[in-house]
Scaffold this active site. Structure first.
Site, PDB file in Angstrom:
ATOM      1  N   CYS A 108      -3.563  10.684 -24.506  1.00 53.78           N
ATOM      2  CA  CYS A 108      -4.921  11.200 -24.773  1.00 53.78           C
ATOM      3  C   CYS A 108      -5.079  12.691 -24.478  1.00 53.78           C
ATOM      4  CB  CYS A 108      -5.948  10.373 -23.991  1.00 53.78           C
ATOM      5  SG  CYS A 108      -6.029  10.770 -22.244  1.00 53.78           S
TER       6      CYS A 108
ATOM      7  N   HIS B 198      -1.549   1.302  -4.165  1.00 51.48           N
ATOM      8  CA  HIS B 198      -1.922   2.725  -4.107  1.00 51.48           C
ATOM      9  C   HIS B 198      -0.987   3.603  -4.941  1.00 51.48           C
ATOM     10  CE1 HIS B 198      -4.133   1.843  -0.074  1.00 51.48           C
ATOM     11  NE2 HIS B 198      -4.893   1.620  -1.107  1.00 51.48           N
TER      12      HIS B 198
ATOM     13  N   ASP C  51       6.152   4.762  -1.555  1.00 49.57           N
ATOM     14  CA  ASP C  51       7.523   5.276  -1.468  1.00 49.57           C
ATOM     15  C   ASP C  51       8.541   4.568  -2.355  1.00 49.57           C
ATOM     16  OD1 ASP C  51       7.995   2.839  -0.057  1.00 49.57           O
ATOM     17  OD2 ASP C  51       7.490   3.795   1.850  1.00 49.57           O
TER      18      ASP C  51
ATOM     19  N   CYS D 154      -7.168   7.431 -19.571  1.00 53.24           N
ATOM     20  CA  CYS D 154      -6.788   6.303 -20.439  1.00 53.24           C
ATOM     21  C   CYS D 154      -5.944   5.267 -19.705  1.00 53.24           C
ATOM     22  CB  CYS D 154      -6.067   6.788 -21.696  1.00 53.24           C
ATOM     23  SG  CYS D 154      -4.367   7.310 -21.397  1.00 53.24           S
TER      24      CYS D 154
ATOM     25  N   SER E  86      -2.455  -1.299   9.306  1.00 52.41           N
ATOM     26  CA  SER E  86      -3.574  -1.290  10.243  1.00 52.41           C
ATOM     27  C   SER E  86      -4.779  -2.011   9.636  1.00 52.41           C
ATOM     28  CB  SER E  86      -3.941   0.154  10.616  1.00 52.41           C
ATOM     29  OG  SER E  86      -4.306   0.861   9.449  1.00 52.41           O
TER      30      SER E  86
ATOM     31  N   GLN F 250       0.848  -1.198   0.000  1.00 53.59           N
ATOM     32  CA  GLN F 250       0.000   0.000   0.000  1.00 53.59           C
ATOM     33  C   GLN F 250       0.877   1.240   0.000  1.00 53.59           C
ATOM     34  OE1 GLN F 250      -3.385  -0.609   3.081  1.00 53.59           O
ATOM     35  NE2 GLN F 250      -1.810  -2.101   3.580  1.00 53.59           N
TER      36      GLN F 250
HETATM   37  P1  NAD Z   1      -1.423   2.845   8.830  1.00 56.68           P
HETATM   38  O1  NAD Z   1      -0.690   4.099   9.165  1.00 56.68           O
HETATM   39  O2  NAD Z   1      -2.896   2.880   8.875  1.00 56.68           O
HETATM   40  O3  NAD Z   1      -0.942   1.677   9.819  1.00 56.68           O
HETATM   41  C1  NAD Z   1       0.401   1.367  10.034  1.00 56.68           C
HETATM   42  C2  NAD Z   1       0.449   0.141  10.921  1.00 56.68           C
HETATM   43  O4  NAD Z   1       1.787  -0.307  11.039  1.00 56.68           O
HETATM   44  C3  NAD Z   1      -0.072   0.373  12.347  1.00 56.68           C
HETATM   45  O5  NAD Z   1      -0.915  -0.704  12.668  1.00 56.68           O
HETATM   46  C4  NAD Z   1       1.203   0.399  13.197  1.00 56.68           C
HETATM   47  O6  NAD Z   1       0.994  -0.176  14.469  1.00 56.68           O
HETATM   48  C5  NAD Z   1       2.120  -0.486  12.406  1.00 56.68           C
HETATM   49  N1  NAD Z   1       3.550  -0.153  12.516  1.00 56.68           N
HETATM   50  C6  NAD Z   1       4.132   1.054  12.381  1.00 56.68           C
HETATM   51  N2  NAD Z   1       5.458   0.956  12.420  1.00 56.68           N
HETATM   52  C7  NAD Z   1       5.742  -0.365  12.626  1.00 56.68           C
HETATM   53  C8  NAD Z   1       6.945  -1.092  12.771  1.00 56.68           C
HETATM   54  N3  NAD Z   1       8.143  -0.497  12.690  1.00 56.68           N
HETATM   55  N4  NAD Z   1       6.864  -2.432  12.991  1.00 56.68           N
HETATM   56  C9  NAD Z   1       5.651  -3.058  13.070  1.00 56.68           C
HETATM   57  N5  NAD Z   1       4.474  -2.407  12.917  1.00 56.68           N
HETATM   58  C10 NAD Z   1       4.522  -1.073  12.697  1.00 56.68           C
HETATM   59  O7  NAD Z   1      -0.860   2.356   7.440  1.00 56.68           O
HETATM   60  P2  NAD Z   1      -1.559   1.519   6.296  1.00 56.68           P
HETATM   61  O8  NAD Z   1      -2.330   0.402   6.885  1.00 56.68           O
HETATM   62  O9  NAD Z   1      -0.506   1.213   5.299  1.00 56.68           O
HETATM   63  O10 NAD Z   1      -2.601   2.530   5.657  1.00 56.68           O
HETATM   64  C11 NAD Z   1      -2.236   3.866   5.390  1.00 56.68           C
HETATM   65  C12 NAD Z   1      -2.336   4.307   3.933  1.00 56.68           C
HETATM   66  O11 NAD Z   1      -1.525   5.456   3.774  1.00 56.68           O
HETATM   67  C13 NAD Z   1      -1.754   3.283   2.995  1.00 56.68           C
HETATM   68  O12 NAD Z   1      -2.768   2.941   2.144  1.00 56.68           O
HETATM   69  C14 NAD Z   1      -0.620   3.986   2.239  1.00 56.68           C
HETATM   70  O13 NAD Z   1      -0.999   4.164   0.883  1.00 56.68           O
HETATM   71  C15 NAD Z   1      -0.524   5.369   2.787  1.00 56.68           C
HETATM   72  N6  NAD Z   1       0.797   5.701   3.389  1.00 56.68           N
HETATM   73  C16 NAD Z   1       1.948   5.340   2.754  1.00 56.68           C
HETATM   74  C17 NAD Z   1       3.179   5.629   3.318  1.00 56.68           C
HETATM   75  C18 NAD Z   1       4.425   5.177   2.594  1.00 56.68           C
HETATM   76  O14 NAD Z   1       4.423   5.064   1.371  1.00 56.68           O
HETATM   77  N7  NAD Z   1       5.508   4.883   3.312  1.00 56.68           N
HETATM   78  C19 NAD Z   1       3.248   6.306   4.542  1.00 56.68           C
HETATM   79  C20 NAD Z   1       2.044   6.688   5.161  1.00 56.68           C
HETATM   80  C21 NAD Z   1       0.813   6.378   4.565  1.00 56.68           C
HETATM   81 ZN    ZN Z   2      -4.398   9.605 -21.096  1.00 55.18          ZN
END
Ligand code: NAD
Ligand code: ZN
Length: 261
Positions: A160, A125, A110, A136, A199, A107
Site C-alpha cells: 500500500c 508483540h 527475539d 494494511c 511479570s 511476548q
Molecule cells: P518482564 O521484564 O516484565 O518480566 C520478566 C519476568 O521474568 C520477571 O517476573 C522475572 O522475575 C522473571 N525472570 C527473569 N529471568 C528469569 C529466569 N531466568 N527464570 C525465571 N524467571 C525469570 O517481562 P515481560 O513480562 O515479558 O514483559 C516485558 C515486555 O517487554 C514483553 O512484552 C516483551 O515484549 C518485551 N521484552 C522482550 C524481550 C525479549 O524479546 N527477549 C526482552 C525484554 C523485554
Molecule cells: Zn501496507
C-alpha cells in the site's frame, strides 16, 4: 518442594489434552538478553529508558525517518540478534515435538523459540526479523529491506506504499488483530497454560492466562518471583526458580512418566 512441583507439573502436562506455553522476557534472560522488570532488568536500572519507550510509536506516526534513526541507534536489537536459545527454549521445543505442548504464545521479540525449533509460535508483540505495515497489516522479512535500511531510507510497504515500522509492538500501539485473535483462541482452547518468565503486568498479553483460567484451564507459573497471577490466585501453583533449569527437569520427568505408562 521444588522437585514435588516439577513432578506435579509433568503429570499435569501428561494429563492435559491441549497444553500451551505463554512466555515473557524471563525465558530469554539466560540467553543474555536483559528483561525489563526483573532484578537486573533494563528499566529497573534505568527508569528513563521506560519513559522513552512510551514515545517511540508516536514518533513513528509523526516522523518515520526520525523513528528509523532511533531504531538504528538502539543497541538492544544487536543484542537480540546475537543471542542464542537457552535450555528453556529447547525444552519447550522438545515438549512440542513430543506432542504435549501445542503452541507457544510469546511476548518476546527475539525469535529464540523458533530458533530452538518450536513450530507453532505466536509472537504477540511481533518479532525483530520482520517489518510491518500498520495501515494494511502486511509483514515482510526485514532482510528484504536491508538495502533501504542501510541507506537510511524509510522502508515502504510493497502493498500500500505506506511507511513501514519494525514488526515489534510498542507501548501505546495496538496488538495486530491477526496475532491477537489467534492467541486469544489458543488461550480459550487450552486446558493447561504454562506461564514462563513473565511479570504478567503488560496488557492485553497478561489477560491471556486470566482468560485460560476463566475457561477452566490449569495455570502453572515458572518464575523467580511471585506475580499478580500468583497473588490473585490465577495460577494454580508457581515453581520458583530459573526457567532454564526447571523446564529441562520437567521434560525429563515427563519422559520418566511416559516410560512407566
Ligand atoms: P518482564 O521484564 O516484565 O518480566 C520478566 C519476568 O521474568 C520477571 O517476573 C522475572 O522475575 C522473571 N525472570 C527473569 N529471568 C528469569 C529466569 N531466568 N527464570 C525465571 N524467571 C525469570 O517481562 P515481560 O513480562 O515479558 O514483559 C516485558 C515486555 O517487554 C514483553 O512484552 C516483551 O515484549 C518485551 N521484552 C522482550 C524481550 C525479549 O524479546 N527477549 C526482552 C525484554 C523485554
Ligand atoms: Zn501496507
Amino acid at each position: 518442594m521444588e522437585l514435588e512441583l516439577i513432578k506435579m507439573c509433568a503429570r499435569d502436562l501428561l494429563n492435559a489434552n491441549y497444553a500451551i506455553a505463554f512466555t515473557g522476557a524471563g525465558v530469554s534472560t539466560e540467553s543474555g538478553i536483559p528483561d525489563f522488570r526483573g532484578p537486573s532488568g533494563i528499566w529497573t536500572r534505568d527508569p528513563e529508558a521506560e519513559r522513552r519507550s512510551y514515545e517511540i510509536f508516536g514518533k513513528f506516526l509523526r516522523n518515520p525517518k526520525e523513528y528509523w534513526e532511533e531504531v538504528l541507534k538502539s543497541p538492544f536489537y544487536e543484542i537480540l540478534e546475537k543471542a542464542k536459545p537457552n535450555p528453556a527454549h529447547y525444552a519447550l521445543a522438545e515438549l512440542e515435538e513430543m506432542g504435549i505442548i501445542k503452541a507457544v504464545i510469546t511476548q518476546n521479540i527475539d525469535g529464540l523459540h523458533s530458533k530452538a525449533g518450536s513450530k507453532k509460535v505466536l509472537e504477540f508483540h511481533g518479532g525483530i526479523d520482520k517489518l510491518r505495515c500498520i495501515y494494511c497489516g502486511c509483514r515482510f522479512p526485514r532482510q528484504e529491506f536491508a538495502k533501504e535500511i542501510e541507506e537510511r531510507k524509510v522502508p515502504i510497504c510493497k502493498n500500500c506504499r505506506s511507511p513501514l515500522k519494525m514488526d515489534v509492538v510498542y507501548f501505546t500501539e495496538q496488538i495486530p488483530t491477526d496475532v491477537y485473535d489467534l492467541s486469544l483462541a489458543e488461550a480459550m482452547k487450552c486446558d493447561l497454560m504454562l506461564v514462563c518468565g513473565t511479570s504478567a503486568v503488560v496488557y492485553p498479553a497478561a489477560e491471556l492466562p486470566r482468560v485460560a483460567k476463566r475457561r477452566g484451564a490449569k495455570v502453572v507459573e515458572i518464575n523467580f518471583e511471585e506475580t499478580p497471577l500468583t497473588l490473585e490466585g490465577v495460577s494454580d501453583y508457581i515453581i520458583k526458580g530459573k526457567v532454564g533449569e526447571i523446564l529441562p527437569k520437567i521434560v525429563e520427568e515427563v519422559k520418566e512418566l511416559r516410560k512407566k505408562q
